[in-house]
Design a protein around this motif. Sequence first.
Motif, PDB file in Angstrom:
ATOM      1  N   ILE A 124       1.440 -10.819  -1.862  1.00 53.69           N
ATOM      2  CA  ILE A 124       0.458 -11.108  -0.820  1.00 53.69           C
ATOM      3  C   ILE A 124      -0.618 -10.028  -0.778  1.00 53.69           C
ATOM      4  O   ILE A 124      -0.332  -8.849  -0.953  1.00 53.69           O
ATOM      5  CB  ILE A 124       1.161 -11.250   0.557  1.00 53.69           C
ATOM      6  CG1 ILE A 124       0.193 -11.751   1.638  1.00 53.69           C
ATOM      7  CG2 ILE A 124       1.852  -9.967   0.948  1.00 53.69           C
ATOM      8  CD1 ILE A 124       0.896 -12.171   2.921  1.00 53.69           C
ATOM      9  N   GLU A 125      -1.857 -10.460  -0.561  1.00 50.83           N
ATOM     10  CA  GLU A 125      -2.939  -9.520  -0.288  1.00 50.83           C
ATOM     11  C   GLU A 125      -3.062  -9.420   1.225  1.00 50.83           C
ATOM     12  O   GLU A 125      -3.296 -10.421   1.901  1.00 50.83           O
ATOM     13  CB  GLU A 125      -4.250  -9.997  -0.893  1.00 50.83           C
ATOM     14  CG  GLU A 125      -5.380  -8.996  -0.633  1.00 50.83           C
ATOM     15  CD  GLU A 125      -6.700  -9.432  -1.227  1.00 50.83           C
ATOM     16  OE1 GLU A 125      -7.204  -8.723  -2.108  1.00 50.83           O
ATOM     17  OE2 GLU A 125      -7.227 -10.484  -0.794  1.00 50.83           O
ATOM     18  N   LEU A 126      -2.887  -8.211   1.744  1.00 49.64           N
ATOM     19  CA  LEU A 126      -2.992  -7.967   3.178  1.00 49.64           C
ATOM     20  C   LEU A 126      -4.342  -7.350   3.490  1.00 49.64           C
ATOM     21  O   LEU A 126      -4.712  -6.319   2.918  1.00 49.64           O
ATOM     22  CB  LEU A 126      -1.878  -7.025   3.639  1.00 49.64           C
ATOM     23  CG  LEU A 126      -0.457  -7.556   3.503  1.00 49.64           C
ATOM     24  CD1 LEU A 126       0.543  -6.497   3.942  1.00 49.64           C
ATOM     25  CD2 LEU A 126      -0.282  -8.836   4.301  1.00 49.64           C
ATOM     26  N   PRO A 168     -11.894   0.845   1.181  1.00 51.46           N
ATOM     27  CA  PRO A 168     -10.969  -0.255   0.850  1.00 51.46           C
ATOM     28  C   PRO A 168     -10.357  -0.833   2.120  1.00 51.46           C
ATOM     29  O   PRO A 168     -10.004  -0.109   3.046  1.00 51.46           O
ATOM     30  CB  PRO A 168      -9.907   0.438  -0.011  1.00 51.46           C
ATOM     31  CG  PRO A 168     -10.582   1.649  -0.554  1.00 51.46           C
ATOM     32  CD  PRO A 168     -11.542   2.091   0.514  1.00 51.46           C
ATOM     33  N   TRP A 169     -10.235  -2.159   2.171  1.00 45.49           N
ATOM     34  CA  TRP A 169      -9.732  -2.832   3.365  1.00 45.49           C
ATOM     35  C   TRP A 169      -8.610  -3.820   3.076  1.00 45.49           C
ATOM     36  O   TRP A 169      -8.177  -4.561   3.953  1.00 45.49           O
ATOM     37  CB  TRP A 169     -10.858  -3.549   4.104  1.00 45.49           C
ATOM     38  CG  TRP A 169     -11.780  -4.317   3.206  1.00 45.49           C
ATOM     39  CD1 TRP A 169     -12.998  -3.903   2.761  1.00 45.49           C
ATOM     40  CD2 TRP A 169     -11.564  -5.601   2.622  1.00 45.49           C
ATOM     41  NE1 TRP A 169     -13.550  -4.849   1.937  1.00 45.49           N
ATOM     42  CE2 TRP A 169     -12.684  -5.904   1.835  1.00 45.49           C
ATOM     43  CE3 TRP A 169     -10.531  -6.525   2.677  1.00 45.49           C
ATOM     44  CZ2 TRP A 169     -12.810  -7.075   1.112  1.00 45.49           C
ATOM     45  CZ3 TRP A 169     -10.645  -7.704   1.958  1.00 45.49           C
ATOM     46  CH2 TRP A 169     -11.795  -7.968   1.186  1.00 45.49           C
ATOM     47  N   ALA A 170      -8.129  -3.816   1.835  1.00 43.27           N
ATOM     48  CA  ALA A 170      -7.046  -4.735   1.483  1.00 43.27           C
ATOM     49  C   ALA A 170      -6.051  -4.039   0.571  1.00 43.27           C
ATOM     50  O   ALA A 170      -6.414  -3.147  -0.192  1.00 43.27           O
ATOM     51  CB  ALA A 170      -7.602  -5.987   0.804  1.00 43.27           C
ATOM     52  N   SER A 171      -4.806  -4.452   0.684  1.00 47.19           N
ATOM     53  CA  SER A 171      -3.744  -3.937  -0.178  1.00 47.19           C
ATOM     54  C   SER A 171      -2.925  -5.101  -0.700  1.00 47.19           C
ATOM     55  O   SER A 171      -2.675  -6.069   0.008  1.00 47.19           O
ATOM     56  CB  SER A 171      -2.817  -2.995   0.599  1.00 47.19           C
ATOM     57  OG  SER A 171      -3.485  -1.808   0.926  1.00 47.19           O
ATOM     58  N   GLU A 172      -2.514  -4.978  -1.942  1.00 47.88           N
ATOM     59  CA  GLU A 172      -1.634  -5.959  -2.561  1.00 47.88           C
ATOM     60  C   GLU A 172      -0.193  -5.487  -2.346  1.00 47.88           C
ATOM     61  O   GLU A 172       0.106  -4.312  -2.554  1.00 47.88           O
ATOM     62  CB  GLU A 172      -1.907  -6.064  -4.063  1.00 47.88           C
ATOM     63  CG  GLU A 172      -3.362  -6.172  -4.451  1.00 47.88           C
ATOM     64  CD  GLU A 172      -4.020  -7.489  -4.092  1.00 47.88           C
ATOM     65  OE1 GLU A 172      -3.285  -8.474  -3.883  1.00 47.88           O
ATOM     66  OE2 GLU A 172      -5.254  -7.532  -4.010  1.00 47.88           O
ATOM     67  N   TYR A 173       0.683  -6.391  -1.939  1.00 41.88           N
ATOM     68  CA  TYR A 173       2.094  -6.065  -1.724  1.00 41.88           C
ATOM     69  C   TYR A 173       2.969  -7.105  -2.407  1.00 41.88           C
ATOM     70  O   TYR A 173       2.622  -8.288  -2.440  1.00 41.88           O
ATOM     71  CB  TYR A 173       2.447  -6.075  -0.230  1.00 41.88           C
ATOM     72  CG  TYR A 173       2.200  -4.771   0.466  1.00 41.88           C
ATOM     73  CD1 TYR A 173       3.196  -3.805   0.556  1.00 41.88           C
ATOM     74  CD2 TYR A 173       0.962  -4.497   1.044  1.00 41.88           C
ATOM     75  CE1 TYR A 173       2.969  -2.599   1.197  1.00 41.88           C
ATOM     76  CE2 TYR A 173       0.727  -3.301   1.689  1.00 41.88           C
ATOM     77  CZ  TYR A 173       1.744  -2.354   1.760  1.00 41.88           C
ATOM     78  OH  TYR A 173       1.519  -1.166   2.389  1.00 41.88           O
ATOM     79  N   CYS A 174       4.099  -6.652  -2.890  1.00 40.87           N
ATOM     80  CA  CYS A 174       5.154  -7.539  -3.370  1.00 40.87           C
ATOM     81  C   CYS A 174       6.413  -7.238  -2.580  1.00 40.87           C
ATOM     82  O   CYS A 174       6.761  -6.071  -2.370  1.00 40.87           O
ATOM     83  CB  CYS A 174       5.435  -7.331  -4.855  1.00 40.87           C
ATOM     84  SG  CYS A 174       4.097  -7.873  -5.918  1.00 40.87           S
TER      85      CYS A 174
END
Length: 193
Positions: A124-126, A168-174
């Motif tokens: 998901i990209e948060l 930066p305003w988004a983070s990728e998470y698994c």
Amino acid sequence: MSLYEEKPRSKCVIYSFGVNYETRFEGEMLDRTECEIWAYDASVQQMGPETHGRPGAYFRPYFVGDKDYVDRKSIPWRTLRSLMKENGHDWIDILKIDIEGSEYPTFNAMMDDFDVLPFSQLQIELHVDRKHVAFSDFLHWWQKLESKGLRPFWTEVNLHTALNFATPWASEYCFINTRGPPSKNLLLRDYEN
């Protein structure tokens, strides 16, 4: 990836919400596994070149959201529960979400709809800027996520905005889902005993 290549379930299923035309991940999964890809994005008319028209790749111009309806532009919105029912699925191996800030209400609805979240892995990209979510709401959302058995195992800051000298305003998470039957959750199968 190796688990999906070496120990496939009889029917490996991937749902991808918000594909745009960027389908390298989906294309690689089709190349290397026996997984089916079910992609949804009403902002485009088809999947990208890596997947468009390929066997095992299914696309619908829907948005995923927190309820089923058709908006004023005649775009259908569906919940995960509705899509799984429509497709005859009871489990998803990988759920990939990049829906530009709508992930919070959408995922809250998923957590309310299911006692056990019906997927093995979440990518998901948060969106973590104040425009999308207040910190207190994010914290509550994260705690709810963990209470459902999801555990993060990888993260990366999305530096796309940094190319334009923006913060930066988004983070990728698994995340791995630590719940669900090992017979369906390939990531837990070897840890059943």
